[in-house]
Write a protein that holds these residues in place. Sequence first.
Motif, short mmCIF file in Angstrom:
data_model
loop_
_atom_site.label_atom_id
_atom_site.label_comp_id
_atom_site.label_asym_id
_atom_site.label_seq_id
_atom_site.Cartn_x
_atom_site.Cartn_y
_atom_site.Cartn_z
N TYR A 1 0.84 -1.20 0.00
CA TYR A 1 0.00 0.00 0.00
C TYR A 1 0.88 1.26 0.00
N HIS B 1 2.58 1.81 -3.27
CA HIS B 1 1.60 2.23 -4.27
C HIS B 1 1.24 3.72 -4.10
N VAL B 2 0.96 4.10 -2.86
CA VAL B 2 0.56 5.50 -2.61
C VAL B 2 1.73 6.45 -2.87
N VAL C 1 0.69 10.81 5.27
CA VAL C 1 -0.36 10.09 4.56
C VAL C 1 -0.91 9.01 5.49
N PRO C 2 -2.22 8.98 5.70
CA PRO C 2 -2.78 7.92 6.55
C PRO C 2 -2.85 6.60 5.81
N GLY C 3 -3.14 5.57 6.55
CA GLY C 3 -3.31 4.25 5.96
C GLY C 3 -4.22 3.45 6.86
N PRO C 4 -4.35 2.16 6.58
CA PRO C 4 -5.20 1.33 7.45
C PRO C 4 -4.68 1.39 8.89
N VAL C 5 -5.58 1.52 9.85
CA VAL C 5 -5.13 1.55 11.25
C VAL C 5 -4.64 0.18 11.68
N THR C 6 -4.88 -0.81 10.86
CA THR C 6 -4.41 -2.17 11.15
C THR C 6 -2.98 -2.38 10.65
N ALA D 1 -3.92 13.19 1.59
CA ALA D 1 -4.51 12.02 0.93
C ALA D 1 -4.17 12.01 -0.56
N ASP E 1 -3.36 17.69 -1.99
CA ASP E 1 -3.25 18.13 -0.59
C ASP E 1 -1.85 18.66 -0.29
#
Lengths: 373, 373
Positions: free
Chosen positions: A135, A138-139, A263-268, A288, A292
Motif C-alpha cells: 500500500y 503504491h501510494v 499520509v494515513p493508511g489502514p489503522v491495522t 490524501a 493536498d
Amino acid sequence: MTGYDPRLLAWAYLSKVVQGPCPPLSQLVSAVGPEETARAVRERDLSSFLDRRTSARAHLDTSARDLDLLASMGGRLVTPDDEEWPRWRLLAFDALGEARDDGGPVALWVLGSRSVDELVSRSVAVVGTRAASSYGEHVTAEIAGDLAASGWTIVSGAAFGIDAAAHRAALGTGGLTVAVLACGVDRAYPAGHGRLLQQIAADGAVVSEYPPGTTPARYRFLARNRLVAGLSGGVVVVEAGWRSGARNTAAWGRRLGRPVLAVPGPVTSAASTGCHRMIREGEALLAASAADVVQEAGPMGVDGDSGDLARDLDVLTGDAAAVYEALPANGTRGTRELSVDSGVPIERVRAVLPVMELEGFVDSDETGWFRAR
Amino acid sequence: MTGYDPRLLAWAYLSKVVQGPCPPLSQLVSAVGPEETARAVRERDLSSFLDRRTSARAHLDTSARDLDLLASMGGRLVTPDDEEWPRWRLLAFDALGEARDDGGPVALWVLGSRSVDELVSRSVAVVGTRAASSYGEHVTAEIAGDLAASGWTIVSGAAFGIDAAAHRAALGTGGLTVAVLACGVDRAYPAGHGRLLQQIAADGAVVSEYPPGTTPARYRFLARNRLVAGLSGGVVVVEAGWRSGARNTAAWGRRLGRPVLAVPGPVTSAASTGCHRMIREGEALLAASAADVVQEAGPMGVDGDSGDLARDLDVLTGDAAAVYEALPANGTRGTRELSVDSGVPIERVRAVLPVMELEGFVDSDETGWFRAR
C-alpha cells in the motif's frame, strides 16, 4: 594539486574537516572567507569549540584528491560561492538557534549536471519507512508521481522502501529527483541501489555534504534527514512506523518552517502508526493526495505567496521570533535598535532579517525594517 | 384512555404533535408543565411560531393509543419527569442557541428494559457510511468491540454498514448498545434489521423521539443524527464518504461540545474520504484505536474530569460563551448581574450555568458563580 582554485580547495578541505553541519565554522567563513578559515583550522588558530571540532582532521588535507575523485565520476563541489548554491532554501537554517548541528551544509558534493538551486527551487521531500507495505509503495508512486509530473522535484534519501519508491516515481514520470546521502556520493548506499543512484544522477542529482570516501554512520543519517528537509519546500511522510527516521525528517521540516504532511493508511497496518501519530498530535497535516501536498507546499515554492501569515508566525522561533516581536506594529526600526530591543546580537539580527523578508514576515525601506502587511 | 397518568398522556400528545426537537415548546413545558402546554396546543392558545408548528396535528390526540401500542411491545415513554431521563447528557442542548431544530427531545419512546440514563452515562456514538468496506466493518468491530468490552455503551443509528457493525460488535462482546431511530420504534427500519433491532432492545435500548407509527423521512434522519450525538459522550466516525450522514452526526457532536474522532483508512478508498477530510480540516481528531477514543471521550463520561480546559473553552458557543466571558477572572457574580453583563436573558443564563458547571467550566458557592480553576 591539479590547478584547482585555492578557494575551492579551501571549501573542500573545510568540508572534509568538519564533516557535517557546524554553524560556528559557517559563521567564521562568512566573516573571513574560506581560505582564511582553512588557514586558521590548519594552524589551530581557533576558538576552543571549533578547535575541538576540527583538530582531529586538521592535518589531513585530501582536498585535491577528493575533487579529483569526484571529477572523475563527473561530479563537482558546489559551494556558497557558486551561482547554483541553493541559498534561498538553505537560508532557513540561519533562522535557527546556535545549536551544534542546526546549520546548513558547508558545501555540497554533487553528481549530476543540473543546477542544484534550480532542482530544489520547487521541491518536496517524500520520505518514509524502509519497511514499506505494498500500500505504501503504491501510494508513494501515486503522490510522488503526480507531484513530479506537475514539476515538483522529489527529494528523498535513497533508502529502501518509501524513499526508493519516491525516486522511482519521479524518474518514471520523466520528472526530477534529488537523492541526499549520508555518505560520500562515490559510495552507493544502500549497495542494492547503485543503479537507482546512477539514474538519479543522470536525471537529477545525488548530493552529500560529506566528502568522497565518507562511510554512513548513524549520526550522519540524522544530519542527512535535516538536509532532506532543508532542500525541500515541504515534507511528506508516506509510511512511518512508531520509531522511524522519517519522523526525524518531519521534525526537521517543522523546525525549518516547512509544511509537514503525513499520509494515513489502514489503522491495522504497523507501517502507518507513525503517520497516524503525527497527524493525531498535530505534528503533520493529513495528505490524501498530491493536491493536498501542493495546497500546503505550493506557497513556499517559487510562487512566493507567503500564505496564511497568522499561521506561519508560529514557525518563527528563537532569534527570528524575538526580532519580529521587537518590530513595532507601525513604523520602522534599524538593525541596531532591533538588536537592543530584542536582546539578539546584531550579527544574528542581520542574519535573520533577510530570511524573514524572504518568507514574507518583514520588509524594509530606506528608513529601516517593518512588519510585512 | 386506559388509566394513564394525565401528565404522561400530555407528554405523549406533545411528542406526537411536534414530532421532533422544538425548543420553544420545551421552554413552554418547563415554564407551565406538560398538561397546561398540551391544553394550550389543543386550544391553539400559543405564540404564532408554536401555533404554526403544531396546528396541523393539534386536533389529533392518539396518545393513549400510542402508549398502548408501545406497551404491547414491552416499551414505554420516557419523559423529563422520569428518573431515567438522561438529563445530564441532554443538558448540552440547552447551551445551544434558539434555532428551530437545536433542542433536546420532548420525550423518548423506548424499547428495552434498562434505564436510558444509565445506558448513556458512559456512551460513545460509533457511526459511518452505509457503503462500508470490509476494512471499515473490521475496524468498527475492533474499536466498538473494545469500547463495549470496557463498559462503554455504543450508540448508533441501526443503518446498514458501519452502524450495524458497531451495534453487532457491542452485542458480540456482551456489551451495551443503543439504537436511535428516525421512525417509530414499532417500525423496523431498515427492514432487514428487524432481528438486529430486537437484539438491541433485549440487551440495550431502541429509542426514538417520534411516536409509534412515524415513518422515516430525510429531515428525521438529520434530527436523529443530532440525537445520536446528544446521547453520547463522544462521536467516532469510522468510514464516511465525501457526503455522508456520519459527517452530519459529527457536526452535531462538535456543536454539542462532544469530542469528535474519525478513523483513517487507505487514501485509495472512497469510503474514507470523509474521515480524511474531517481530520485534515480539524473537524475530527484521528482515532486509530479504542484507546484513542477513550483518551478523548473519557473525561466527558462519568469520570467527570474536565480535561484540557483551555481547549474545551473553544466548545462554548452562543449564550454559554457570552455568560462565561461575563464571569470575572476573580470573584463571583450572581445570575442577574451575569444576564446584564452578557446581554443573555436571565432564563437562558439560568439554563446554561448548570451545563457549564457540569462540564467543569464554572462553579458556584453561596456568593454566586465563578470560573472553575
